[in-house]
Design a protein around this motif. Structure first.
Motif, PDB file in Angstrom:
ATOM      1  N   ARG A 186       0.831  -1.215   0.000  1.00  0.00           N
ATOM      2  CA  ARG A 186       0.000   0.000   0.000  1.00  0.00           C
ATOM      3  C   ARG A 186       0.861   1.259   0.000  1.00  0.00           C
ATOM      4  O   ARG A 186       0.545   2.240  -0.672  1.00  0.00           O
ATOM      5  N   ARG A 187       1.929   1.230   0.766  1.00  0.00           N
ATOM      6  CA  ARG A 187       2.826   2.390   0.829  1.00  0.00           C
ATOM      7  C   ARG A 187       3.462   2.656  -0.536  1.00  0.00           C
ATOM      8  O   ARG A 187       3.553   3.797  -0.984  1.00  0.00           O
ATOM      9  N   TYR A 188       3.893   1.598  -1.182  1.00  0.00           N
ATOM     10  CA  TYR A 188       4.514   1.726  -2.498  1.00  0.00           C
ATOM     11  C   TYR A 188       3.516   2.242  -3.530  1.00  0.00           C
ATOM     12  O   TYR A 188       3.817   3.158  -4.309  1.00  0.00           O
ATOM     13  N   ALA A 189       2.309   1.689  -3.527  1.00  0.00           N
ATOM     14  CA  ALA A 189       1.297   2.113  -4.500  1.00  0.00           C
ATOM     15  C   ALA A 189       0.952   3.580  -4.348  1.00  0.00           C
ATOM     16  O   ALA A 189       0.680   4.274  -5.337  1.00  0.00           O
ATOM     17  N   ALA A 190       0.967   4.093  -3.104  1.00  0.00           N
ATOM     18  CA  ALA A 190       0.645   5.503  -2.884  1.00  0.00           C
ATOM     19  C   ALA A 190       1.646   6.419  -3.577  1.00  0.00           C
ATOM     20  O   ALA A 190       1.288   7.470  -4.112  1.00  0.00           O
ATOM     21  N   SER A 191       2.928   6.012  -3.591  1.00  0.00           N
ATOM     22  CA  SER A 191       3.942   6.858  -4.237  1.00  0.00           C
ATOM     23  C   SER A 191       3.851   6.787  -5.757  1.00  0.00           C
ATOM     24  O   SER A 191       4.120   7.759  -6.456  1.00  0.00           O
ATOM     25  N   ILE A 192       3.454   5.606  -6.271  1.00  0.00           N
ATOM     26  CA  ILE A 192       3.380   5.424  -7.723  1.00  0.00           C
ATOM     27  C   ILE A 192       2.380   6.391  -8.344  1.00  0.00           C
ATOM     28  O   ILE A 192       2.620   6.981  -9.401  1.00  0.00           O
ATOM     29  N   ASP A 213      -1.495  16.876  -3.820  1.00  0.00           N
ATOM     30  CA  ASP A 213      -0.469  15.835  -3.827  1.00  0.00           C
ATOM     31  C   ASP A 213       0.292  15.797  -2.506  1.00  0.00           C
ATOM     32  O   ASP A 213       0.675  14.725  -2.028  1.00  0.00           O
ATOM     33  N   VAL A 214       0.523  16.953  -1.914  1.00  0.00           N
ATOM     34  CA  VAL A 214       1.220  17.007  -0.624  1.00  0.00           C
ATOM     35  C   VAL A 214       0.366  16.341   0.459  1.00  0.00           C
ATOM     36  O   VAL A 214       0.865  15.562   1.272  1.00  0.00           O
ATOM     37  N   ILE A 215      -0.929  16.635   0.449  1.00  0.00           N
ATOM     38  CA  ILE A 215      -1.831  16.014   1.431  1.00  0.00           C
ATOM     39  C   ILE A 215      -1.846  14.504   1.233  1.00  0.00           C
ATOM     40  O   ILE A 215      -1.785  13.732   2.198  1.00  0.00           O
ATOM     41  N   ALA A 216      -1.927  14.061  -0.021  1.00  0.00           N
ATOM     42  CA  ALA A 216      -1.925  12.617  -0.294  1.00  0.00           C
ATOM     43  C   ALA A 216      -0.645  11.967   0.217  1.00  0.00           C
ATOM     44  O   ALA A 216      -0.669  10.853   0.762  1.00  0.00           O
ATOM     45  N   ALA A 217       0.470  12.663   0.061  1.00  0.00           N
ATOM     46  CA  ALA A 217       1.757  12.110   0.505  1.00  0.00           C
ATOM     47  C   ALA A 217       1.843  11.981   2.017  1.00  0.00           C
ATOM     48  O   ALA A 217       2.644  11.196   2.537  1.00  0.00           O
ATOM     49  N   LEU A 218       1.023  12.718   2.751  1.00  0.00           N
ATOM     50  CA  LEU A 218       1.020  12.617   4.217  1.00  0.00           C
ATOM     51  C   LEU A 218       0.572  11.232   4.693  1.00  0.00           C
ATOM     52  O   LEU A 218       0.828  10.857   5.842  1.00  0.00           O
ATOM     53  N   LEU A 272      -6.286  20.920   7.394  1.00  0.00           N
ATOM     54  CA  LEU A 272      -6.555  20.206   6.145  1.00  0.00           C
ATOM     55  C   LEU A 272      -7.975  20.453   5.649  1.00  0.00           C
ATOM     56  O   LEU A 272      -8.196  20.667   4.448  1.00  0.00           O
ATOM     57  N   LEU A 273      -8.943  20.437   6.548  1.00  0.00           N
ATOM     58  CA  LEU A 273     -10.320  20.670   6.114  1.00  0.00           C
ATOM     59  C   LEU A 273     -10.522  22.109   5.650  1.00  0.00           C
ATOM     60  O   LEU A 273     -11.332  22.367   4.749  1.00  0.00           O
ATOM     61  N   ASN A 274      -9.795  23.038   6.225  1.00  0.00           N
ATOM     62  CA  ASN A 274      -9.907  24.429   5.783  1.00  0.00           C
ATOM     63  C   ASN A 274      -9.204  24.679   4.454  1.00  0.00           C
ATOM     64  O   ASN A 274      -9.371  25.740   3.846  1.00  0.00           O
ATOM     65  N   LEU A 275      -8.403  23.712   4.015  1.00  0.00           N
ATOM     66  CA  LEU A 275      -7.759  23.832   2.701  1.00  0.00           C
ATOM     67  C   LEU A 275      -8.688  23.422   1.566  1.00  0.00           C
ATOM     68  O   LEU A 275      -8.411  23.724   0.399  1.00  0.00           O
ATOM     69  N   MET A 276      -9.772  22.719   1.877  1.00  0.00           N
ATOM     70  CA  MET A 276     -10.640  22.182   0.833  1.00  0.00           C
ATOM     71  C   MET A 276     -11.080  23.225  -0.196  1.00  0.00           C
ATOM     72  O   MET A 276     -11.033  22.961  -1.401  1.00  0.00           O
ATOM     73  N   PRO A 277     -11.522  24.430   0.210  1.00  0.00           N
ATOM     74  CA  PRO A 277     -11.976  25.391  -0.804  1.00  0.00           C
ATOM     75  C   PRO A 277     -10.859  25.882  -1.725  1.00  0.00           C
ATOM     76  O   PRO A 277     -11.129  26.413  -2.802  1.00  0.00           O
ATOM     77  N   THR A 278      -9.598  25.694  -1.311  1.00  0.00           N
ATOM     78  CA  THR A 278      -8.477  26.215  -2.104  1.00  0.00           C
ATOM     79  C   THR A 278      -7.973  25.215  -3.131  1.00  0.00           C
ATOM     80  O   THR A 278      -7.140  25.571  -3.968  1.00  0.00           O
ATOM     81  N   ALA A 325     -10.552  15.295  -4.695  1.00  0.00           N
ATOM     82  CA  ALA A 325      -9.900  15.983  -3.584  1.00  0.00           C
ATOM     83  C   ALA A 325     -10.557  15.645  -2.256  1.00  0.00           C
ATOM     84  O   ALA A 325      -9.880  15.511  -1.225  1.00  0.00           O
ATOM     85  N   ARG A 326     -11.879  15.506  -2.276  1.00  0.00           N
ATOM     86  CA  ARG A 326     -12.598  15.179  -1.037  1.00  0.00           C
ATOM     87  C   ARG A 326     -12.096  13.865  -0.451  1.00  0.00           C
ATOM     88  O   ARG A 326     -11.875  13.744   0.757  1.00  0.00           O
ATOM     89  N   MET A 327     -11.906  12.857  -1.293  1.00  0.00           N
ATOM     90  CA  MET A 327     -11.449  11.558  -0.818  1.00  0.00           C
ATOM     91  C   MET A 327     -10.004  11.625  -0.351  1.00  0.00           C
ATOM     92  O   MET A 327      -9.637  10.995   0.652  1.00  0.00           O
ATOM     93  N   VAL A 328      -9.168  12.383  -1.070  1.00  0.00           N
ATOM     94  CA  VAL A 328      -7.764  12.503  -0.682  1.00  0.00           C
ATOM     95  C   VAL A 328      -7.651  13.085   0.720  1.00  0.00           C
ATOM     96  O   VAL A 328      -6.951  12.561   1.590  1.00  0.00           O
ATOM     97  N   VAL A 329      -8.353  14.186   0.966  1.00  0.00           N
ATOM     98  CA  VAL A 329      -8.315  14.821   2.288  1.00  0.00           C
ATOM     99  C   VAL A 329      -8.990  13.931   3.321  1.00  0.00           C
ATOM    100  O   VAL A 329      -8.487  13.755   4.435  1.00  0.00           O
ATOM    101  N   GLY A 330     -10.117  13.337   2.967  1.00  0.00           N
ATOM    102  CA  GLY A 330     -10.850  12.499   3.899  1.00  0.00           C
ATOM    103  C   GLY A 330     -10.037  11.308   4.376  1.00  0.00           C
ATOM    104  O   GLY A 330     -10.113  10.921   5.547  1.00  0.00           O
ATOM    105  N   ARG A 331      -9.249  10.706   3.493  1.00  0.00           N
ATOM    106  CA  ARG A 331      -8.417   9.565   3.876  1.00  0.00           C
ATOM    107  C   ARG A 331      -7.402   9.955   4.938  1.00  0.00           C
ATOM    108  O   ARG A 331      -7.162   9.214   5.898  1.00  0.00           O
ATOM    109  N   VAL A 332      -6.788  11.115   4.782  1.00  0.00           N
ATOM    110  CA  VAL A 332      -5.793  11.552   5.769  1.00  0.00           C
ATOM    111  C   VAL A 332      -6.481  11.909   7.088  1.00  0.00           C
ATOM    112  O   VAL A 332      -5.989  11.576   8.171  1.00  0.00           O
ATOM    113  N   ILE A 333      -7.631  12.596   7.024  1.00  0.00           N
ATOM    114  CA  ILE A 333      -8.377  12.934   8.243  1.00  0.00           C
ATOM    115  C   ILE A 333      -8.744  11.652   9.000  1.00  0.00           C
ATOM    116  O   ILE A 333      -8.601  11.572  10.224  1.00  0.00           O
TER     117      ILE A 333
END
Length: 668
Positions: free
Chosen positions: A268-274, A433-438, A457-463, A476-484
Motif C-alpha cells: 500500500r505504501r509503495y502504490a501511494a507513491s506510484i 499531492d502534498v496532502i496525499a503524501a502525508l 486540512l479541512l480548511n484547505l478544501m476550498p483552495t 480531492a474530497r477523498m484525498v483529504v478524507g483519507r488523511v483525516i
C-alpha cells in the motif's frame, strides 16, 4: 481464504466457537477478512457482523456497546435475526449497570446519578435474572439455521488493558450456541498484554480460543499477486502511464520489487507513491523503469539519492575511451551505490543491471557502446541520460517535491501556525499531492497533532483547484478524507474522538468541511467509520442540521459541496425532513448548482482515451427542493444572481438541459 471460509462453515457451533486468525502487523489480516466477508455472502450466505474494539473506554461501556452494536447490525438483516437482536440487547443491559445511569457528563454528575442508576439496574435484574435471560437468548440462537459470525479485528492495536477487557468479554459470551467469534490479532502482542493473567498470556488464550489459523508472513506468491493487482489498479487510473516493456518487467518485479516489499502494508505504501509520480511524469518515462526507481526511492532512499547523484557513471557509454582517472571515479561511484545498499546490495546490483546497462562494465558485466543510446531514448528508458534527467527533474519538481513538502508538514503537524504557513507557501495545484503524501506517515501521527491537522486540512478544501482525473483517480474530497480518517484513528477512545471533533468544528470555516468531518466519524452507511458512539454521532448530526437549516453564513462562496451538505441537513439529519426555501436567495441556489456538478468518466473498447460528461444529481436536487417546479424556480433565481459571474454559467446551462428533458444514459 477459500479454505478458511469452508472451515467456518463446517464448524460445530452448537456450543459456540472461537476462532483466532493470527498474523504479524502488515501480514494482511484485514485484507483477508475483507475477502472472507465476500466469500461468506455466497450461497448459502452466513450472517456476519463486525465489532470495532475501539468503541469503548471501560468494561461497562465495552459490554454495552458490544451488545448494542451487534443487535443494531442484526436488525438490518431479515428473518428471525430481529428477535435475536432484541434478546442480545436485553441480555447486554442486564450486564451493564452504567447503561442505566443517564448521561455521560462529568465525574460529579455520574456520582450523583449512580445511586439511582444502580437501583434501576438492580430492580431490572430482580425481574429478569441473568440466567433466565441468557437461557432465552440461547433458545433463540439455537433456532437459527446457520451460525452468526462475529468479527473483531485490530485487537492488537489496543492498549494492554483494553486487550484484556476484550478477551474477558469473549470468554463471558463464547458458549452461546450458533455464535462463532473470529478474532484477528498478532499473537505476540496479545500474549504480552495478557501476561498479567494468573496463568500467563498463552495459557489464557488457549482456554478461550478453540481453533487457531496462523497467517504466515505473506508468501512470495501472495505478495506478488497482491502487488500486481494493486499496481494494475493504480496504473489503470492514470490516463497515460507511459510505455511498458513486458520483456524486462518480470526481472524488475522479482529482483527489485519483491525483495523490498515484505508485507501488505509495504504494498500500500509503495502504490501511494506510484500514483503521484506517474501523474507528474505524464507518460514520458518507461513505466518499468519508473516502477523500479520508485521502489528504490520508497524503500532504499539512500540508494536512490546515490543514483540521483551518479548520473554520468550510470549512463555514460564512452567509459572505454575515457581517461583512466574518469573510469576510476565512475567505478568508485558505482561501488558507493552498492555499499550504501548494505544488506540490499543484490537489489542495488539488479537495479544497475536492469536499468543502467552502461554501468554494467563496473560490476563485471558487458560493455555497451554509444550506438545503444538511440534505442534507449526511443523506448524512453532511464538508461539514456536525458530520460534519467527528465525523470529526476520531474520527480524533484513535482512528485518528489510533494514528498519533501509532506515531510516538512509532518514535522510541524502539531503547530497550527507553522502548518498553515507551509501550505500557504505551496502552489495551489500541488497541495492535493502534498496532502496525499502525508498518508505515508500514517503510523507516526502524534496524538496532539490530530485536532490541529484536522482543522488545517479541512480548511484547505476550498483552495484545492479542480484538475483532470483518470478513470480511478480519487477526488480531492477523498484525498483529504483519507488523511483525516487516519489522523482520527490514532485516537483509540471514541469519547476522545468526540471531544476532539466538538473542539475543532467551530474552527472549520465551511459547512461542507464540517459535514465531511461529522460524516467520517459517524455511523452513516458507506460513509461513516464509527469513530464515536452512535448517540454522540446522532447528537452531532442533529446540531449540525439545526445550524445549517437555521442560518446559512453570509458568504458561501467557499462552500465546495453545498448540495450534499444541505441535502443531509434538510433531508436526513433534521428532526423532520424539509426542503430548501426559495427565499434563501439566488446566490445560494447558484452555489448549490455549481457544487452539485459532477463528471462521469468512461472508456470505450481498447482505447485509453477517457470520455467525460458533465452531470447533475437531478433526483437529489428535486428531493432537496421538494418538487421539480420549485427546482426550476431556484434555477431561475440562480440565473438572475449569476448573470455577471461566469463561474456559474456551466452549471446553470447544464441545469437548463435537464429542465428541457435531457437525461444521461446512466441515470443517477
Amino acid at each position: 481464504m477459500i479454505s478458511i471460509a469452508l472451515e467456518l462453515r463446517s464448524l460445530d457451533a452448537s456450543d459456540g466457537h472461537v476462532v483466532a486468525l493470527l498474523g504479524a502487523w502488515g501480514s494482511g489480516k484485514t485484507s483477508l477478512l475483507n475477502l472472507l466477508r465476500l466469500r461468506l455472502q455466497e450461497e448459502p450466505p452466513l450472517t456476519v457482523v463486525d465489532y470495532n474494539p475501539w468503541m469503548f473506554s471501560s468494561t461497562e461501556h465495552l459490554v454495552e456497546s458490544f451488545f448494542g452494536e451487534i443487535a443494531a447490525q442484526l436488525r438490518l438483516k431479515e428473518g428471525r435475526l430481529g428477535t435475536v437482536a432484541s434478546e442480545i440487547e436485553a441480555y447486554g443491559e442486564l450486564l451493564t449497570p452504567l447503561a442505566w445511569i443517564p448521561g455521560a457528563g462529568s465525574i460529579l454528575d455520574r456520582i450523583r446519578n449512580a445511586a439511582s442508576g444502580i437501583r434501576k439496574f438492580q430492580e431490572r435484574r430482580e425481574k429478569n435474572s441473568i440466567l433466565a435471560r441468557r437461557d432465552r437468548l440461547a433458545r433463540e440462537l439455537t433456532k437459527l439455521q446457520s451460525p452468526i459470525i462475529v468479527i473483531l479485528d485490530d485487537i492488537d492495536r489496543l492498549s494492554a488493558g483494553e486487550v484484556r477487557e476484550i478477551f474477558k468479554l469473549v470468554r463471558l459470551t463464547a458458549s452461546f450456541p450458533n455464535i462463532i467469534y473470529l478474532l484477528a490479532f498478532d499473537r505476540k502482542i496479545v500474549e504480552e498484554s495478557l501476561n498479567s493473567q494468573n496463568s500467563g498470556g498463552r495459557v489464557y488464550l488457549e482456554k478461550i480460543v478453540q481453533t487457531v489459523i496462523d497467517l504466515p508472513e505473506a508468501s512470495e506468491e501472495l505478495l506478488v499477486t497482491h502487488l500486481t493487482e494493486i499496481l494494475d489498479e493504480t496504473v489503470g487510473g492514470i490516463s497515460n502511464p507511459g510505455p511498458f516493456d513486458e520483456g524486462r518487467w518480470p526481472d524488475v518485479l522479482l529482483e527489485i520489487l519483491r525483495p523490498l516489499i515484505r508485507s501488505m502494508r509495504d504494498v500500500r505504501r509503495y502504490a501511494a507513491s506510484i500514483r503521484i509520480t506517474l501523474h507528474s511524469l505524464e507518460g514520458q518515462v518507461q513505466l518499468v523503469d519508473v516502477l523500479a526507481l520508485e521502489a528504490l526511492r520508497v524503500f532504499l532512499p539512500d540508494v536512490f539519492i546515490r543514483i540521483a547523484n551518479t548520473r554520468l557513471a550510470l549512463t555514460e557509454t564512452r567509459h572505454l575511451e575515457s581517461h583512466s582517472e574518469d573510469r576510476a571515479n565512475y567505478q568508485e561511484s558505482i561501488q558507493r551505490i552498492l555499499a550504501t545498499a548494505q544488506d540490499s546490495e543484490n537489489v542495488a546490483r539488479a537495479a544497475i543491471k536492469l536499468l543502467f546497462p552502461a554501468a554494467l562494465h563496473y560490476i563485471g558485466g558487458s560493455s555497451y557502446g554509444s550506438s545503444w543510446k538511440h534505442s534507449w531514448l526511443k523506448s524512453r528508458r532511464v538508461a539514456h541520460a536525458d530520460i534519467l534527467r527528465l525523470y529526476l527533474e520531474r520527480i524533484y519538481s513535482s512528485g518528489m517535491a510533494a514528498f519533501r513538502d509532506a515531510e516538512q508538514a509532518f514535522e510541524v503537524l502539531s503547530d497550527r501556525a507553522a502548518l498553515e504557513r507551509l501550505f500557504s507557501s505551496i502552489e495551489a495545484e500541488r497541495i492535493e499531492d502534498v496532502i496525499a503524501a502525508l498518508e505515508i506517515y500514517e503510523e507516526d501521527y502524534p496524538g496532539e497533532a490530530v485536532p490541529i491537522a484536522t482543522i488545517v486540512l479541512l480548511n484547505l478544501m476550498p483552495t484545492l483547484p479542480a484538475r483532470p482525473r483518470g478513470m480511478l483517480d480519487m477526488d480531492a474530497r477523498m484525498v483529504v478524507g483519507r488523511v483525516i480518517l487516519r489522523l482520527l484513528r490514532q485516537i483509540p477512545s471514541p469519547d476522545d474522538v468526540a471531544r476532539i471533533v466538538k473542539e475543532v468544528l467551530p474552527e472549520i470555516t465551511t459547512l461542507s468541511s464540517r459535514f465531511q468531518l461529522i460524516s467520517i466519524v459517524g455511523h452513516v452507511e458507506n460513509a461513516g467509520h464509527k469513530l464515536v458512539a452512535p448517540e454522540i454521532a446522532s447528537e452531532m448530526e442533529g446540531e449540525f442540521a439545526a445550524a445549517a437549516r437555521g442560518d446559512l453564513p453570509a458568504d458561501i462562496s467557499d462552500e465546495w459541496d453545498l448540495l450534499t451538505t444541505l441535502y443531509w441537513a434538510y433531508q436526513k439529519w433534521g428532526a423532520q425532513p424539509s426542503t430548501v426555501d426559495l427565499k434563501l436567495g439566488g446566490h445560494v441556489h447558484a452555489q448549490i448548482l455549481r457544487t452539485a456538478q459532477t463528471e462521469a468518466r468512461s472508456t470505450t473498447g481498447s482505447s485509453h482515451a477517457i470520455w467525460r460528461e458533465k452531470r447533475l444529481p437531478w433526483n437529489t436536487l428535486i428531493k432537496l427542493y421538494g418538487d421539480e417546479e420549485t427546482l426550476r424556480q431556484a434555477i431561475e433565481s440562480a440565473r438572475s444572481f449569476a448573470m455577471e459571474d461566469g463561474r456559474f454559467a456551466e452549471s446553470i446551462n447544464l441545469a437548463d438541459k435537464y429542465v428541457q428533458g435531457w437525461r444521461p444514459d446512466f441515470k443517477n
